[in-house]
Design a protein around this motif. Structure first.
Motif, PDB file in Angstrom:
ATOM      1  N   ASN A 496       0.825  -1.207   0.000  1.00 29.57           N
ATOM      2  CA  ASN A 496       0.000   0.000   0.000  1.00 29.57           C
ATOM      3  C   ASN A 496       0.862   1.261   0.000  1.00 29.57           C
ATOM      4  O   ASN A 496       0.553   2.244  -0.681  1.00 29.57           O
ATOM      5  CB  ASN A 496      -0.933   0.008   1.210  1.00 29.57           C
ATOM      6  N   GLN A 500       0.641   3.897  -3.054  1.00 29.45           N
ATOM      7  CA  GLN A 500       0.021   5.187  -2.728  1.00 29.45           C
ATOM      8  C   GLN A 500       1.007   6.349  -2.698  1.00 29.45           C
ATOM      9  O   GLN A 500       0.631   7.483  -2.976  1.00 29.45           O
ATOM     10  CB  GLN A 500      -0.677   5.084  -1.365  1.00 29.45           C
ATOM     11  N   LYS A 501       2.288   6.071  -2.386  1.00 28.26           N
ATOM     12  CA  LYS A 501       3.229   7.160  -2.139  1.00 28.26           C
ATOM     13  C   LYS A 501       4.387   7.252  -3.133  1.00 28.26           C
ATOM     14  O   LYS A 501       5.004   8.312  -3.250  1.00 28.26           O
ATOM     15  CB  LYS A 501       3.823   7.014  -0.724  1.00 28.26           C
ATOM     16  N   GLU A 549      -3.718  -4.676  -9.735  1.00 26.00           N
ATOM     17  CA  GLU A 549      -2.535  -3.816  -9.701  1.00 26.00           C
ATOM     18  C   GLU A 549      -1.377  -4.462 -10.460  1.00 26.00           C
ATOM     19  O   GLU A 549      -0.586  -3.775 -11.109  1.00 26.00           O
ATOM     20  CB  GLU A 549      -2.126  -3.528  -8.256  1.00 26.00           C
TER      21      GLU A 549
END
Length: 840
Positions: A496, A500-501, A549
């Motif tokens: 994650n 996300q980052k 993903e």
């Protein structure tokens, strides 16, 4: 061929060769709060570059500013490439780059660029290849290594270089100041010759950066896989374990190289010499487990062993090593059920959670090897230290278990290791194994607490996407195998964080996050390793998000890094243009991005049914097939990918000796059975049942330990009716397969699944009860099937279906074991035809 008249540049020691001569180097004092010098590296986020931010050298990071200055001023470039946990990089910094006289000369005559090889693997790979070409042209037998020290023209083309340079002249080796003056003189007096030779090196580097054209294509077949296995197996050290061993260099350092261990573990069980290969693999894993290369207090593995016997390591700890070795030991436990393998895997993963986990969820890159300038000081012990920490009752146990009675070959102290296994040590101490394990838990806790009081090791807290992908895979697989939800959660948190980052403003994947800043476009390795981790998460959790993903990132990888002619480039379309755009397949301590990509593509093709992924995998394999043939041991991960491709799709245009081995259906099946009339829908009775689904001859050959066939009530199927089905299995004497449900839970249960062409349904499967089996090193009884068994179920044909035949594919997943070994889980394929009558 070498015309510069710089013979002194050839006399460059490699990473290993200079170790003894400079090992007594003393560190500088810790930097004060205010610094005499500050250069441009102070604005960088890389921990390695920040270590050099207060050198008197006027360092630049790699970028337009430095390159433009070199061109404008006509100065050669001095490029230094290293990484945070590189011991000799630190030595050169202290001895050379903090030397005011040397720094002044560098600043006057060169534009100095410092690169973190982990942040810019493209620069590192290209200029390391430049160094190797230069050394070959110069007639040197020296190899590459870090720090990489190379001199370039203002156009960034290679002049000459080496690795570690001492500050002053030494017997047989020029000092760095002498080197600098020779390069400066050559640039001033023979610049045309220097440029000419740099062009020659650059041209050769460009040629070597991509697969070479082959006149006769190499076929994709099982022979190619066997070559890789044989090449690795033939370099086995029968006395101490490990591969890449040569009697001519018996004392050379040993690297685990997980990709080679994984090839033997994944594909080795299907080789003709399977028993021999598993013996070699297990002996190697055991020797590594017992040796000083493993941290017996804190968990995890050091980077490599400096000796043949796995005793004295090079003490840095890398995320990529520990992630891959955790996976190797997890799979070894699944294969053998040996308790010690589980302990190694879990202690390695626990070390990553305890010592390398970032608060935001990703994993840090590395721990340094040195304390106060002394390599290994953090980890080693003296007997006097341990005597003061432990009780009089505990010390003799530690002395016996950890080899404290032996004379240490390492001058800084004793490296804790296990001269014998824990069960053997318990026998020597005349106490039960369980009691020794309890006492060691207490002893280790005290020693670890004392060790934590020592000065902390330098940590490189970069979060590298590719290395995190390897860690995600390790935690996901271990979470499933050991039924450890905390491991699965760690894998999901890391995934994650990356998703996300660590991406650009337009959503494309980036390479690294450090200090809250994500930067550098993703490399092939980032895409491939991350997708491998996400696919492991999908398998572990059955959450479709991870598959989605994986598909998205694979499509992005193909778009950004793909070469339409086959294979992938190291860099993406977003990276700057360098001397060349590397495209390689060599599997070193980290598998190549191309190898990882092939394995992902085969899995995605099977999971999604998208033939494009299969075709890209095939073209990649065809592109690098000659490389497997030429250097088979150096392409272990690619050979594993080839084996998995062949198992799924067979040899292009030919036979498939590996079909079904890692468990993928192949085309073909038995002829349509000749049904006997009877009344459909009655209860199953063996006298009224006929065989309707069998394995193909090729499938039978691949499953010598199992025989199976499917029976059904004789006669035509009635649409809408439920008809009993029995699958009979015969297991070879001396072998067993896991029962369903499996016990322990981490084992792969025997499982029946079915596919139909026209929408029929398989009913609930009734599995027979298992038999309890106790095995050495296993914590609880294993539930198994032996001999002859029956799996019972039903098949229901849709009511609207009539007048056609229904094609059936039955898949039996099983794992066969005996008292010495377990094979990889396999899939046995039965194919048949159901005759469907008219609806009454």
């Amino acid at each position: 061929m070498w015309r510069l008249g710089l013979p002194s540049l050839i006399l460059v020691a490699s990473l290993f060769a200079v170790q003894a001569s400079v090992g007594a180097d003393q560190p500088s004092q810790s930097p004060a709060a205010s610094h005499k010098h500050t250069n441009r590296l102070a604005r960088e986020s890389s921990p390695y570059l920040l270590l050099h931010a207060h050198n008197p050298v006027d360092w630049y990071p790699w970028g337009p500013e430095a390159l433009e200055r070199a061109k404008t001023e006509g100065k050669p470039i001095f490029l230094s490439v290293g990484y945070t946990s590189c011991y000799w990089c630190h030595v050169m910094e202290r001895q050379v780059f903090e030397n005011e006289e040397i720094a002044a000369y560098l600043n006057e005559h060169f534009v100095c660029i410092k690169v973190d090889r982990e942040e810019r693997p493209d620069i590192d790979e290209l200029y390391m290849l430049c160094l190797q070409v230069y050394l070959q042209l110069a007639g040197s037998n020296q190899g590459g290594g870090w720090p990489l020290s190379i001199f370039l023209t203002p156009e960034a083309k290679p002049i000459a270089g080496g690795t570690y340079f001492p500050p002053t002249d030494m017997p047989g080796r020029p000092g760095f100041m002498t080197i600098l003056k020779n390069v400066t003189s050559a640039w001033a007096e023979r610049q045309a010759d220097v440029i000419s030779t740099s062009e020659l090196i650059a041209k050769e580097v460009k040629r070597l950066s991509t697969p070479q054209l082959v006149l006769q294509p190499v076929a994709l077949n099982s022979t190619l896989v066997a070559k890789s296995i044989d090449a690795i197996s033939s370099s086995y050290d029968s006395e101490y374990g490990g591969f890449d061993f040569s009697k001519d260099a018996a004392d050379a350092p040993k690297f685990p190289i997980p990709a080679r261990l994984e090839l033997l573990q994944t594909i080795g069980p299907f080789a003709e010499t399977a028993a021999e290969l598993m013996q070699k693999l297990d002996f190697t894993l055991t020797r590594m487990e017992l040796g000083g290369i493993r941290d017996h207090l804190g968990g995890g593995f050091h980077r490599y062993s400096t000796d043949r016997i796995w005793l004295v390591p090079h003490f840095e700890k890398m995320l990529y090593d520990n992630a891959q070795l955790a996976s190797v030991y997890t799979r070894a436990y699944a294969r053998t059920s040996l308790k010690s393998y589980r302990q190694v895997a879990e202690s390695t993963l626990d070390f990553l959670l305890r010592g390398m986990l970032d608060p935001e969820g990703g994993f840090h890159a590395a721990l340094d090897a040195e304390t106060n300038g002394v390599e290994g000081q953090y980890y080693v012990w003296s007997a006097d230290e341990i005597v003061k920490i432990l009780t009089p009752e505990e010390y003799p146990i530690a002395e016996s278990v950890y080899g404290l009675k032996e004379k240490s070959p390492f001058e800084a102290g004793t490296v804790l290791h296990l001269p014998k296994s824990i069960p053997d040590a318990a026998e020597s101490l005349e106490i039960p194994v369980s009691e020794l394990e309890t006492k060691l838990t207490q002893i280790n806790s005290k020693l670890l607490a004392a060790r934590k009081m020592r000065p902390a090791l330098l940590k490189d807290d970069k979060i590298l996407v590719g290395w995190n992908g390897l860690a995600i895979q390790a935690f996901a697989e271990a979470g499933q195998t050991f039924q450890r939800r905390d491991y699965t959660d760690a894998a999901e948190r890391a995934a994650n964080f990356i998703l996300q980052k660590v991406h650009s403003s337009d959503g494309l994947l980036l390479h690294v996050s450090c200090g809250g800043e994500a930067k550098v476009p993703a490399y092939l390795e980032d895409y491939a390793a991350l997708v491998g981790g996400l696919l492991a998460l999908h398998q572990s959790t059955e959450d479709e998000r991870w598959l989605q993903e994986s598909v998205r990132l694979t499509d992005e990888m193909i778009e950004q890094c793909g070469d339409g002619r086959g294979g992938f480039f190291l860099t993406s379309k977003r990276h700057e243009e360098l001397l060349a755009r590397p495209k390689n397949s060599y599997d070193s301590v980290i598998p190549s991005g191309n190898s990882l990509a092939v394995r992902n593509l085969v899995r995605l093709a099977k999971l999604t049914g998208n033939a494009r992924y299969r075709d890209v995998a095939r073209k990649t394999l065809e592109t690098f097939a000659a490389q497997i043939e030429n250097t088979p041991a150096g392409h272990a991960c690619l050979a594993t990918g080839l084996a998995e491709y062949l198992a799924a799709y067979g040899e292009p245009g030919g036979n498939n000796d590996l079909a079904g081995s890692p468990g993928t259906p192949v085309a073909g099946g038995p002829p349509k059975p000749d049904p006997k009339p009877s009344t459909p829908g009655k209860a199953a009775d063996s006298s009224q049942m006929v065989v309707f689904a069998t394995p193909s001859p090729k499938e039978k050959q691949k499953h010598p330990l199992i025989q199976a066939e499917a029976l059904i009530v004789a006669g035509a199927f009635t649409p809408g009716a439920e008809c009993p089905v029995v699958i009979t299995m015969q297991i070879k004497e001396g072998w067993h397969i896991n029962a369903n449900p499996a016990r322990p839970k981490f084992l792969k249960a025997t499982e029946l699944k079915a596919e139909f062409t026209n929408g029929s349904q398989l009913g609930q499967v009734t599995y027979p009860p298992g038999t309890d089996l106790m095995s050495e090193g296993v914590e609880e009884p294993i539930s198994v099937y032996e001999g002859a068994i029956e799996l019972k179920t039903t098949i229901t044909v849709p009511e609207t279906f009539s007048g056609k035949d229904e094609s059936v594919t039955l898949t039996i997943r099983y794992q066969a074991c005996n008292e010495k070994e377990c094979q990889q889980p396999m899939k046995f394929i039965l194919k048949g035809i159901l005759v469907v009558g008219a609806d009454q």
